[in-house]
Design a protein around this motif. Structure first.
Motif, PDB file in Angstrom:
ATOM      1  N   ALA A 307      46.238  11.857 -28.146  1.00  0.00           N
ATOM      2  CA  ALA A 307      45.415  12.558 -27.831  1.00  0.00           C
ATOM      3  C   ALA A 307      43.762  12.723 -28.482  1.00  0.00           C
ATOM      4  O   ALA A 307      44.196  13.251 -29.610  1.00  0.00           O
ATOM      5  N   GLU A 308      42.686  12.819 -28.054  1.00  0.00           N
ATOM      6  CA  GLU A 308      41.558  13.205 -28.353  1.00  0.00           C
ATOM      7  C   GLU A 308      41.127  11.949 -29.983  1.00  0.00           C
ATOM      8  O   GLU A 308      40.199  11.951 -30.284  1.00  0.00           O
ATOM      9  N   MET A 309      42.050  10.250 -29.938  1.00  0.00           N
ATOM     10  CA  MET A 309      41.638   9.275 -30.768  1.00  0.00           C
ATOM     11  C   MET A 309      40.454   8.720 -29.996  1.00  0.00           C
ATOM     12  O   MET A 309      40.393   8.573 -28.716  1.00  0.00           O
ATOM     13  N   PRO A 310      39.432   8.913 -30.633  1.00  0.00           N
ATOM     14  CA  PRO A 310      38.228   8.498 -30.692  1.00  0.00           C
ATOM     15  C   PRO A 310      38.436   6.722 -29.987  1.00  0.00           C
ATOM     16  O   PRO A 310      39.640   5.688 -30.705  1.00  0.00           O
ATOM     17  N   ALA A 327      45.510  11.185 -22.430  1.00  0.00           N
ATOM     18  CA  ALA A 327      46.504  10.758 -22.175  1.00  0.00           C
ATOM     19  C   ALA A 327      47.539   9.778 -22.651  1.00  0.00           C
ATOM     20  O   ALA A 327      46.928   8.426 -22.492  1.00  0.00           O
ATOM     21  N   ILE A 328      48.678  10.266 -22.851  1.00  0.00           N
ATOM     22  CA  ILE A 328      49.808   8.536 -23.428  1.00  0.00           C
ATOM     23  C   ILE A 328      51.070   9.026 -22.154  1.00  0.00           C
ATOM     24  O   ILE A 328      51.340   9.741 -22.807  1.00  0.00           O
ATOM     25  N   ALA A 329      51.467   8.370 -21.163  1.00  0.00           N
ATOM     26  CA  ALA A 329      52.523   8.811 -21.314  1.00  0.00           C
ATOM     27  C   ALA A 329      53.726   7.543 -20.945  1.00  0.00           C
ATOM     28  O   ALA A 329      52.936   6.220 -20.728  1.00  0.00           O
ATOM     29  N   GLU A 330      54.827   7.520 -20.574  1.00  0.00           N
ATOM     30  CA  GLU A 330      55.479   6.431 -20.480  1.00  0.00           C
ATOM     31  C   GLU A 330      54.998   5.679 -19.247  1.00  0.00           C
ATOM     32  O   GLU A 330      54.836   5.978 -17.901  1.00  0.00           O
ATOM     33  N   HIS A 339      53.799   2.289 -23.003  1.00  0.00           N
ATOM     34  CA  HIS A 339      53.000   2.926 -22.579  1.00  0.00           C
ATOM     35  C   HIS A 339      52.039   3.593 -22.476  1.00  0.00           C
ATOM     36  O   HIS A 339      50.968   1.803 -22.527  1.00  0.00           O
ATOM     37  N   ASP A 340      51.748   4.091 -21.180  1.00  0.00           N
ATOM     38  CA  ASP A 340      50.074   3.904 -20.710  1.00  0.00           C
ATOM     39  C   ASP A 340      49.717   4.599 -21.462  1.00  0.00           C
ATOM     40  O   ASP A 340      49.490   6.125 -21.899  1.00  0.00           O
ATOM     41  N   VAL A 341      48.254   4.279 -22.262  1.00  0.00           N
ATOM     42  CA  VAL A 341      47.386   5.404 -22.346  1.00  0.00           C
ATOM     43  C   VAL A 341      45.981   5.121 -21.569  1.00  0.00           C
ATOM     44  O   VAL A 341      45.339   4.191 -21.546  1.00  0.00           O
ATOM     45  N   THR A 342      45.708   6.575 -21.505  1.00  0.00           N
ATOM     46  CA  THR A 342      44.478   7.044 -20.731  1.00  0.00           C
ATOM     47  C   THR A 342      43.325   6.931 -21.468  1.00  0.00           C
ATOM     48  O   THR A 342      43.129   8.395 -22.010  1.00  0.00           O
ATOM     49  N   ILE A 343      42.774   6.383 -21.440  1.00  0.00           N
ATOM     50  CA  ILE A 343      41.025   6.443 -22.201  1.00  0.00           C
ATOM     51  C   ILE A 343      39.766   6.697 -20.795  1.00  0.00           C
ATOM     52  O   ILE A 343      39.227   5.899 -20.396  1.00  0.00           O
ATOM     53  N   ALA A 344      38.821   7.519 -21.667  1.00  0.00           N
ATOM     54  CA  ALA A 344      38.094   8.226 -20.806  1.00  0.00           C
ATOM     55  C   ALA A 344      36.158   7.618 -21.988  1.00  0.00           C
ATOM     56  O   ALA A 344      36.327   7.995 -22.704  1.00  0.00           O
ATOM     57  N   PRO A 345      35.647   6.181 -20.873  1.00  0.00           N
ATOM     58  CA  PRO A 345      34.739   5.657 -21.618  1.00  0.00           C
ATOM     59  C   PRO A 345      33.711   6.883 -21.883  1.00  0.00           C
ATOM     60  O   PRO A 345      33.790   8.741 -20.702  1.00  0.00           O
TER      61      PRO A 345
END
Length: 448
Positions: A307-310, A327-330, A339-345
Motif C-alpha cells: 500500500a501507498e506505492m505509486p 489496498a491489497i486483498a485476496e 490478489h486484488d489491488v485497489t488503486i486510487a487515481p
C-alpha cells in the motif's frame, strides 16, 4: 599431302584440348568419401557476444485493471409491503444523471422513492412511537436538510413526522398517509375523549343543580362529588389515550418510499427498470464521483507490492496519470484467484474521468530502480560456477575469460553486475550463446 596432314594435326590438337578441359571439369565434380563426410558434418560453433552496457535498471509490475466508481451500490427498494404490484410510474433517471439528497430517485405506484444519505438500510417502515438507530439516522438526515425533527434522538415523535411531511411536500408529493387502523384508533380515542368531557360536564351540572335545590329536598352531595371525581379521572385517561393515538397517527415513513445510500451526491451508472415495468430487485446502480482501478496479480507480483506505492495509469487515449495503491486483498468470489489491488487515481480532469469510467487500463508499478547507470549484462550472459558463484564469460583477443561477478538488481532482461575477481567494464564483450555459420556453408555449396 602437306595440307591434309596439317588439317589432321589441328583436329587432333583440338580434341586433345577439349578432352583436357573435360577432365579438369570432371575432376572438380569428383568428391572423395572423406570430403563428403566433412561437408555433411555440422559447422563449428562460434560465440555470440554482446557488449557490457551502462544503463539504469527499473524493476516494475505491469498489469491491467478495471476502472469503476468507488462505493458503487445497487438501489433495491423495499416493495414487499405494497398492496398493489410495484409498477414504475415515472421519474426514471438516465445513465449519467446526478443523484442529490432529498430528491425523488424513482416513482413507484405514484409515490416517490426518496434518496437519503446514511449507512443503515431502510429495513422497516417508521412511524411515531417507534425508536431505534434507524430513527436517529433519519432525524440526523432531516436536520441536515434544514427540516426540524425536534430533538435528534432515537424516538420518532409527531415532530419527526411533521419534518417527514415537509420533506415530501418539498419535492411535490403528498405526505405519506397513516395506516387506516391507526386513523381508526385515533377516531375512537377522540370519541372517548368527547364522552369523558360530557361526563365531567354532567357531573358538574348535577352538583350545581343540587346546590340550587330546595332545602327540604335531600341530596347526597358526597355521591355527586365522587361521580365528578370519577368523570375527571376518565377524562384524564381519555386525553392520554387520545394523545397517544394522535402521535401514532402522525406522518409515517414507509419503507417503500425511501432508500439510504452511504453518501451523496452520486451518479447513475446503470438503470434496470423502465416506466410501466415492475420492480424486482435492484432498479439501478449509483456510484460516487471517485474512481478506483482494481487489478488482479499473482502471488509473485503480490510479494513486490505494498500500500501507498505509486503507480502509473495509462488512459485509453494513451495519456498517463499518476495513482496510488490503497489496498491489497485476496481475490474473492467464485473462481477468483490471486490478489486484488485497489488503486486510487490522482487528480483527474472531467474529461479524464469520463474517459476512465468503465475502462480497462494498463497499470505500471515501479518496484525498484538502480541509483543511476550501472554495469549491466543480459541475463543470458550469467552462468553459475562450481560453488554457485555468478560468472560472465568475456571475449578478449580471440579467447574467453571467466570473470566472477556480484549480481544486483535484475530487470528488463538485464542484470546489474560488479566484478569480484577479474576486470569488467563498459564495452567488454560477454558471451550470451553460440552460433554456427550455416549460411556460409550453404553459399559455398551453391558455388560448387
Amino acid at each position: 599431302m602437306s595440307r591434309a596432314r596439317s588439317r589432321t594435326l589441328l583436329v587432333v590438337g583440338g580434341v586433345a584440348v577439349i578432352a583436357l578441359g573435360a577432365g579438369i571439369f570432371a575432376g572438380t565434380r569428383i568428391t572423395s568419401p572423406a570430403d563428403a563426410a566433412a561437408r555433411a558434418a555440422p559447422p563449428e560453433a562460434s560465440e555470440v557476444t554482446v557488449p557490457v552496457e551502462l544503463r539504469t535498471l527499473n524493476s516494475e509490475v505491469v498489469t491491467r485493471g478495471d476502472v469503476s466508481a468507488a462505493g458503487a451500490v445497487d438501489v433495491v427498494p423495499e416493495v414487499g409491503g405494497l398492496e398493489t404490484p410495484p409498477v414504475v410510474t415515472g421519474q426514471v433517471p438516465t445513465v449519467g444523471a446526478e443523484v442529490t439528497e432529498g430528491t425523488a430517485l424513482l416513482e413507484i405506484v405514484g409515490r416517490p422513492l426518496v434518496v437519503l444519505a446514511g449507512e443503515l438500510p431502510m429495513y422497516r417502515s417508521l412511524r411515531p412511537g417507534m425508536s431505534g438507530p434507524d430513527v436517529e439516522q433519519l432525524e440526523v438526515t432531516l436536520q441536515r436538510l434544514g427540516l426540524d425533527p425536534g430533538d435528534v434522538d432515537d424516538e420518532y415523535t409527531a415532530t419527526t413526522g411533521d419534518a417527514v411531511a415537509e420533506l415530501f411536500e418539498r419535492i411535490g408529493y403528498e405526505p405519506p398517509a397513516p395506516d387506516p387502523q391507526v386513523e381508526a384508533e385515533l377516531e375512537a380515542a377522540n370519541d372517548q375523549l368527547d364522552q369523558a368531557e360530557d361526563l365531567v360536564e354532567d357531573a358538574e351540572e348535577a352538583i350545581e343543580d343540587a346546590e340550587d335545590a330546595a332545602p327540604d329536598a335531600p341530596v347526597d352531595e358526597d355521591a355527586l362529588e365522587d361521580a365528578l371525581d370519577d368523570a375527571r379521572e376518565q377524562l384524564v385517561d381519555a386525553r392520554a389515550t387520545r394523545d397517544e393515538a394522535a402521535a401514532a397517527a402522525g406522518t409515517p415513513l414507509p419503507a417503500s418510499e425511501v432508500v439510504f445510500v452511504p453518501s451523496l451526491p452520486r451518479r447513475v451508472d446503470e438503470v434496470q427498470v423502465r416506466r410501466g415495468g415492475q420492480v424486482s430487485g435492484a432498479v439501478m446502480s449509483v456510484s460516487g464521483a471517485t474512481l478506483v482501478v482494481t487489478a488482479n496479480v499473482d502471488d509473485a507480483a503480490r510479494e513486490l507490492l505494498a500500500a501507498e506505492m505509486p503507480v502509473t495509469i495509462e488512459l485509453p487515449s494513451g495519456d498517463e496519470v499518476a495513482g496510488t495503491i490503497t489496498a491489497i486483498a485476496e481475490a474473492e468470489g467464485e473462481g477468483a484467484t490471486g490478489h486484488d489491488v485497489t488503486i486510487a487515481p490522482g487528480e483527474l480532469t472531467a474529461e479524464q474521468v469520463e474517459e476512465l469510467r468503465g475502462a480497462n487500463v494498463r497499470v505500471t508499478v515501479p518496484v525498484e530502480s538502480t541509483d543511476g547507470d550501472v554495469l549491466a549484462v543480459p541475463l543470458a550472459a550469467l552462468t553459475a560456477g562450481p560453488g554457485g558463484e555468478s560468472r560472465v564469460e568475456v571475449m578478449r583477443d580471440g579467447a574467453t575469460e571467466l570473470v566472477e561477478v556480484e549480481v544486483g538488481l535484475t530487470a528488463e532482461g538485464y542484470a546489474e553486475v560488479t566484478a569480484v575477481e577479474g576486470e569488467l567494464g563498459e564495452g567488454d564483450l560477454v558471451v550470451v550463446g553460440e552460433s554456427s555459420d550455416a549460411s556460409a556453408d550453404d553459399d559455398a555449396e551453391g558455388d560448387t
